[in-house]
Design a protein around this motif. Structure first.
Motif, PDB file in Angstrom:
ATOM      1  N   TYR A 506       0.842  -1.192   0.000  1.00 36.31           N
ATOM      2  CA  TYR A 506       0.000   0.000   0.000  1.00 36.31           C
ATOM      3  C   TYR A 506       0.877   1.241   0.000  1.00 36.31           C
ATOM      4  CZ  TYR A 506       0.814  -0.793   5.052  1.00 36.31           C
ATOM      5  OH  TYR A 506       1.369  -1.054   6.277  1.00 36.31           O
ATOM      6  N   THR A 507       0.257   2.363  -0.326  1.00 41.96           N
ATOM      7  CA  THR A 507       0.952   3.643  -0.282  1.00 41.96           C
ATOM      8  C   THR A 507       0.312   4.539   0.757  1.00 41.96           C
ATOM      9  OG1 THR A 507      -0.435   4.587  -2.034  1.00 41.96           O
ATOM     10  CG2 THR A 507       1.659   3.567  -2.692  1.00 41.96           C
ATOM     11  N   ARG A 508       1.120   5.481   1.253  1.00 39.84           N
ATOM     12  CA  ARG A 508       0.632   6.562   2.100  1.00 39.84           C
ATOM     13  C   ARG A 508       1.077   7.860   1.427  1.00 39.84           C
ATOM     14  NH1 ARG A 508      -0.437   5.666   7.263  1.00 39.84           N
ATOM     15  NH2 ARG A 508      -1.677   7.552   6.941  1.00 39.84           N
ATOM     16  N   LEU A 515       4.917   7.316   0.327  1.00 41.03           N
ATOM     17  CA  LEU A 515       5.668   6.160   0.794  1.00 41.03           C
ATOM     18  C   LEU A 515       5.015   4.900   0.250  1.00 41.03           C
ATOM     19  CD1 LEU A 515       6.282   7.017   4.574  1.00 41.03           C
ATOM     20  CD2 LEU A 515       7.763   7.509   2.618  1.00 41.03           C
ATOM     21  N   LEU A 516       5.838   3.933  -0.089  1.00 38.02           N
ATOM     22  CA  LEU A 516       5.366   2.633  -0.570  1.00 38.02           C
ATOM     23  C   LEU A 516       5.778   1.582   0.456  1.00 38.02           C
ATOM     24  CD1 LEU A 516       4.233   0.739  -2.854  1.00 38.02           C
ATOM     25  CD2 LEU A 516       6.586   0.671  -3.746  1.00 38.02           C
ATOM     26  N   ALA A 562       9.864  -6.831   5.354  1.00 34.90           N
ATOM     27  CA  ALA A 562       9.080  -5.596   5.338  1.00 34.90           C
ATOM     28  C   ALA A 562       9.952  -4.473   4.797  1.00 34.90           C
ATOM     29  CB  ALA A 562       8.592  -5.254   6.742  1.00 34.90           C
ATOM     30  N   LEU A 563       9.443  -3.764   3.783  1.00 37.91           N
ATOM     31  CA  LEU A 563      10.184  -2.674   3.152  1.00 37.91           C
ATOM     32  C   LEU A 563       9.313  -1.431   3.083  1.00 37.91           C
ATOM     33  CD1 LEU A 563      11.638  -4.670   0.122  1.00 37.91           C
ATOM     34  CD2 LEU A 563      12.941  -3.917   2.130  1.00 37.91           C
TER      35      LEU A 563
END
Length: 605
Positions: A506-508, A515-516, A562-563
């Motif tokens: 997901y993105t923010r 952010l990805l 987690a990235l």
């Protein structure tokens, strides 16, 4: 409205909540039970986590049928926890460290040892009789109501002195208050004001959706079965005057900017959530739902998980739907463990030793990158695991003990019940905090009230404080990242690749920053094609492992990797065949495998 515009900012939206179960945090006097002085002695540790608010489970005077959720005096402190002077010290010391305090309060019911009920059960003429719900015996058998904690599932208990039955949605020692009586409501508001005047900053409101009852007492079993799919919680959460009472509570006690509320919203669907927390409703501030933590439960058995493990697309859709509820109003929270849940790394990650640390870091990344106020339960920052009791005699939890009795009385499979409880039982999340490798994990010099997990010798705060790659260090740095990037609090959330069975992406986005987030929720290595074309030199801002591999816009994700990538341009180029071809034409460095740790990137401020 643009999804990049910040709505009203509030301190409680920007907070990170840390829940402390006081029975199990730190014992100061050797009686084997955690206490207020124990918490005070560990406030510097709590501050080191970077959290903003402590949610403290009940510490009021109580006979402890349900570890404090049965209150006998709202104006006094439980003997096992200490004194009011200890409490005053705790508030001051927290505030000196710029940490707020949220008290757990229970106003759906009291203890049967509360003076109100002690008087009420003496006579129908007693003024406090009307403080509770009763069914006169001369009217025959009371209409069926279910009790969560009763071994027979019966929510009515007979009282000889009044020749009537009293209502208890939980244990028979926890009679339900009659909110229909205005004197009860006034008394509750007085209690809330008392604690606000003591300096607390909010209330977590236990079973608050249950407070309104239909006092015509209709027969409802068919309604519960058909309308609420046999979920009594859902029926109980839809009393006729619920919102009227919550709005009155707000007017009387909550209409001030310096306090907040967190509602336990059992039985509430996402379609109803804004009725509780939308700003113009003037009821509550935040709520937490149970849909997420109930994912994977089978229809048969009690808290039994379906075989096959986590259905990630279902999880992604659920959390996306809940995010969308609050996209234009209100505010939500996100959590994976509480005092009512097992340990999050056992339930949602993988507590096998080869995966425990990395999956715990993944879950921490998830919670701290979603658009909601994150709640962490003590020990989440260490990756504490389920204890997996083998005998019912090891349990202290009234829910597990009484449900075991119920299964046994029905001729059910008690061995299967105990096996299920090893994963989902509440005491898994209540074992004492693992401070160090000394006897009893540094929790107590006496006999612990609940057994301590044997793995404390290698899972403990002292060891992780020394280890630069520990879960604890990772937690502190992710908290720091969220503090430095408002996009992680207020930015728009967008789910990508909703049907991918292993990767949650997901993105923010906020203003010009994006952010990805890429999370591998499996123990398999996954070759994952990124949904956007990233520059060949893009490095992850956060990586819960020491390296990552990128080639032709595909990442080879290790188990539970987690990235976080960013900041990225807000208008990223979607991945199309021709765009992919451009990436493949890069003359060199197609394969990127670099050391990339959390500490070596921008996060280490």
């Amino acid at each position: 409205m643009s999804n990049k515009v910040v709505r009203d900012k509030n301190w409680w939206k920007e907070s990170i909540i840390y829940q402390i179960y006081p029975w199990s945090f730190k014992d100061s006097n050797g009686d084997g039970i955690g206490d207020l002085q124990g918490i005070i002695s560990k406030l510097d540790y709590i501050k080191s986590l970077g959290i903003d608010m402590v949610w403290l489970n009940p510490i009021y005077k109580s006979p402890n049928d349900d570890n404090g959720y049965d209150i006998s005096d709202y104006y006094d402190i439980m003997r096992e926890m200490g004194t009011m002077e200890d409490f005053d010290t705790l508030v001051k010391e927290l505030h000196d460290r710029k940490i707020r305090l949220m008290m757990d309060i229970i106003v759906n019911h009291t203890s049967d040892e509360h003076p109100w009920f002690a008087d009420a059960r003496q006579s129908r003429e007693n003024p406090y009789y009307s403080y509770y719900h009763w069914w006169p015996a001369e009217k025959g058998k009371p209409p069926r109501r279910y009790s969560h904690f009763d071994p027979a599932g019966n929510a009515w208990s007979y009282n000889k002195a009044t020749d009537s039955y009293y209502l208890h949605y939980f244990s028979e020692k926890m009679p339900d208050l009659s909110w229909e009586n205005p004197d009860v409501r006034k008394a509750i508001y007085d209690i809330m004001r008392f604690w606000f005047n003591k300096g607390i900053d909010g209330f977590r409101m236990d079973a608050i959706c249950y407070i309104s009852k239909d006092t015509t007492w209709p027969e409802v079993e068919e309604i519960v079965k058909e309308k609420y799919r046999s979920d009594w919680s859902a029926y109980y959460a839809h009393g006729p005057h619920l919102h009227e009472y919550l709005q009155e509570m707000h007017r009387e006690t909550l209409d001030r900017p310096d306090v907040t509320t967190l509602a336990e919203a059992s039985g509430i669907t996402k379609d109803e959530a804004l009725l509780f927390v939308k700003e113009d409703r003037k009821e509550l501030h935040m709520l937490y739902h149970f849909e997420g933590v109930q994912l994977g439960f089978a229809k048969e058995g009690y808290k039994r998980l379906e075989p096959g493990g986590l259905n990630l697309p279902e999880m992604k859709q659920l959390y996306t739907d809940w995010n969308n509820v609050f996209a234009e109003g209100g505010w939500g929270t996100i959590y994976l463990g509480t005092h009512d849940q097992p340990r999050m790394v056992t339930r949602w990650g993988n507590d096998e030793e080869q995966y425990r640390e990395i999956s715990a870091k993944l879950l921490i990344t998830f919670l701290l990158t979603m658009r909601a106020t994150p709640i962490f339960y003590y020990g989440d920052e260490l990756g504490m695991t389920n204890i997996r009791f083998e005998k019912i005699e090891d349990y202290k939890d009234i829910e597990t003990i009484n449900m075991y009795k119920y299964v046994k009385s029905q001729g059910g499979d008690t061995e299967r019940f105990l096996k299920d409880a090893q994963i989902t039982g509440r005491d898994n999340g209540r074992t004492p905090f693992q401070w160090d490798e000394s006897p009893n994990a540094g929790f107590t010099t006496g006999k612990p009230w609940l057994k301590i997990n044997d793995n404390y010798k290698f899972i403990n705060a002292a060891a992780q404080d020394r280890d630069e790659r520990s879960i604890l260090r990772y937690f502190r740095q992710l908290v720091l990242l969220r503090k430095h990037k408002p996009v992680l609090t207020y930015g728009a959330y967008e789910l990508l690749d909703p049907d991918h069975p292993q990767v949650y992406t997901y993105t923010r986005t906020l203003d010009e920053e994006k952010l990805l987030i890429v999370l591998n929720f499996s123990k398999e290595e996954v070759l994952y094609k990124l949904p956007f074309v990233l520059d060949i030199d893009t490095e992850p801002l956060v990586n819960n492992m020491l390296s990552f591999r990128l080639e032709n816009n595909e990442i080879t994700l290790s188990p539970y990797q987690a990235l976080i990538f960013g900041p990225l341009p807000t208008e990223l180029q979607p991945l199309r065949d021709e765009a992919q071809a451009l990436v493949e034409e890069q003359p060199s460095g197609k394969m990127k495998e670099k050391n990339s740790s959390l500490e070596s990137n921008e996060l280490a401020i």
